[in-house]
Design an enzyme around this catalytic site. Structure first.
Site, PDB file in Angstrom:
ATOM      1  N   GLU A  47       0.844  -1.197   0.000  1.00 30.69           N
ATOM      2  CA  GLU A  47       0.000   0.000   0.000  1.00 30.69           C
ATOM      3  C   GLU A  47       0.878   1.246   0.000  1.00 30.69           C
ATOM      4  OE1 GLU A  47      -2.925   2.558   2.927  1.00 30.69           O
ATOM      5  OE2 GLU A  47      -2.638   0.429   3.367  1.00 30.69           O
ATOM      6  N   ARG A  51       0.119  10.286  -0.015  1.00 26.75           N
ATOM      7  CA  ARG A  51       0.378  11.378   0.925  1.00 26.75           C
ATOM      8  C   ARG A  51       1.507  12.280   0.461  1.00 26.75           C
ATOM      9  NH1 ARG A  51       0.343   8.064   6.708  1.00 26.75           N
ATOM     10  NH2 ARG A  51      -1.574   6.850   6.318  1.00 26.75           N
ATOM     11  N   LYS A 135     -11.211  -1.883   6.157  1.00 29.68           N
ATOM     12  CA  LYS A 135     -10.067  -1.433   6.951  1.00 29.68           C
ATOM     13  C   LYS A 135     -10.601  -0.735   8.205  1.00 29.68           C
ATOM     14  CE  LYS A 135      -6.588   2.261   6.680  1.00 29.68           C
ATOM     15  NZ  LYS A 135      -5.891   3.186   5.758  1.00 29.68           N
TER      16      LYS A 135
END
Length: 214
Positions: A47, A51, A135
């Site tokens: 993953e 960001r 999640k």
């Protein structure tokens, strides 16, 4: 185990290894060697969080240069994020929260999604849109183990990947729960190791993570 990345499901992503690394990359030069170190250690679901400005380019490089890895995009917050991630080569997406717009976009794109949830209402919204693999984020701040245990009753048909505050010292406790398939964490990709190019350390951390019981 062979994996057909074109027919990947969210459950495939969750069941491949006990840990999905949460990766933040600031330098595109780190993307390929990091991915190779993780794969060498037995972790292939990666993953890469959206960001940083470099994230999409890092996903693209991993997808092209490390075919054994399965590059995914984290921090998907909009349909545009989902589209850009898919174009970069991402094979799955992870979101910090959930909206029907994001869920529909990923479904329409054929991009498997692990939606982020922190409350019962968010779980129900995600389920209404067909999502059963979720999640739990931020896991420790949102209730941790007690919350997941409480959800086993009303949401026994949901499988979780708790992320946020998970580390080598508490991961096994989470993995022991029947409704947890894997955990997400950044401890196997320490910032200092990435900056120093200590790929051997990251490979070892990945190898240790694959030995966590679940």
């Amino acid at each position: 185990m062979a994996l057909n990345q074109d027919k990947l499901t969210a459950l495939d992503v969750m069941r491949d290894a006990p840990v999905i690394p949460v990766i933040v990359l600031h330098d595109v030069a780190h993307a390929v060697p990091l991915a190779r170190a993780l794969v060498a250690g037995g972790i292939r679901m990666l993953e890469v969080t959206l960001r940083t400005p470099q994230a999409l380019q890092c996903i693209e490089l991993i997808a092209k240069e490390v075919p054994e890895a399965v590059a995914g995009a984290g921090t998907i917050r909009s349909a545009a994020d989902a589209q850009a991630s898919l174009l970069a080569g991402a094979k799955f997406g992870v979101s910090p929260g959930y909206t029907s717009a994001v869920g529909k976009a990923c479904r329409d794109l054929g991009l498997p999604l692990l939606p982020g949830v922190a409350t019962g209402s968010e779980i129900m919204n995600a389920q209404e849109d067909g999502y059963q693999q979720l999640k739990f984020f931020p896991a420790m701040q949102a209730g941790g183990l007690p919350m997941l245990k409480a959800w086993q009753g009303p949401f026994g048909d949901v499988t979780f990947c708790p992320t946020g505050g998970i580390h080598a010292g508490n991961a096994v406790e989470f993995l022991a729960l029947s409704n947890v398939a894997c955990v997400g964490g950044s401890w196997i990709v320490p910032t200092d190791a990435i900056q120093q190019g200590d790929w051997a350390r990251i490979e070892q951390l990945a190898r240790e993570a694959t030995q966590l019981s679940r």
